[in-house]
Write a protein that holds these residues in place. Structure first.
Motif, PDB file in Angstrom:
ATOM      1  N   GLY A  45      51.531  50.283  42.518  1.00 42.33           N
ATOM      2  CA  GLY A  45      51.244  50.825  43.771  1.00 42.33           C
ATOM      3  C   GLY A  45      50.771  52.151  43.667  1.00 42.33           C
ATOM      4  N   THR A  46      50.209  52.662  44.852  1.00 41.64           N
ATOM      5  CA  THR A  46      49.741  54.008  44.935  1.00 41.64           C
ATOM      6  C   THR A  46      50.938  55.176  45.331  1.00 41.64           C
ATOM      7  OG1 THR A  46      49.287  53.852  47.093  1.00 41.64           O
ATOM      8  CG2 THR A  46      47.695  53.332  45.718  1.00 41.64           C
ATOM      9  N   ASP A  49      52.153  54.304  48.593  1.00 40.37           N
ATOM     10  CA  ASP A  49      53.149  53.262  48.581  1.00 40.37           C
ATOM     11  C   ASP A  49      54.616  53.823  48.362  1.00 40.37           C
ATOM     12  OD1 ASP A  49      50.913  51.603  49.276  1.00 40.37           O
ATOM     13  OD2 ASP A  49      50.795  51.117  47.340  1.00 40.37           O
ATOM     14  N   TRP A  50      54.594  54.512  47.327  1.00 39.13           N
ATOM     15  CA  TRP A  50      55.950  55.080  46.839  1.00 39.13           C
ATOM     16  C   TRP A  50      56.479  55.681  48.075  1.00 39.13           C
ATOM     17  CZ3 TRP A  50      58.594  52.614  43.354  1.00 39.13           C
ATOM     18  CH2 TRP A  50      57.961  52.039  42.211  1.00 39.13           C
ATOM     19  N   ASP A  52      56.101  55.401  51.267  1.00 42.29           N
ATOM     20  CA  ASP A  52      56.525  54.489  51.978  1.00 42.29           C
ATOM     21  C   ASP A  52      57.803  54.021  51.900  1.00 42.29           C
ATOM     22  OD1 ASP A  52      54.528  55.279  53.888  1.00 42.29           O
ATOM     23  OD2 ASP A  52      53.176  53.663  53.245  1.00 42.29           O
TER      24      ASP A  52
END
Length: 73
Positions: A45-46, A49-50, A52
């Motif tokens: 993940g980006t 993403d982390w 979120d």
């Protein structure tokens, strides 16, 4: 039986048990399947993403403490 014969028999039985296990694949697809079966450690993940995911985890903790309802600042 002698001790030497016992040792040989034990080795033979050990070899037979090792042959019964299917050889595991070490392909990317097989590794991906193994990671999917154990999602405890996510390593993808980006950064967004982390962020979120962390916000979602905090929200779940808040719901456990306060229950559903209007969010308190």
């Amino acid at each position: 039986m002698s001790t030497k014969a016992d040792d040989i028999l034990k080795r033979f039985e050990g070899l037979q048990q090792a042959d019964d296990e299917p050889e595991k694949e070490h392909t990317l697809q097989e590794n991906a399947k193994q990671r999917a079966l154990k999602p405890d450690h996510i390593n993808a993940g980006t950064a967004f993403d982390w962020e979120d995911m962390e916000a979602y985890a905090k929200e779940l903790e808040r719901l456990d403490r306060e229950g559903p309802g209007i969010r308190k600042p």
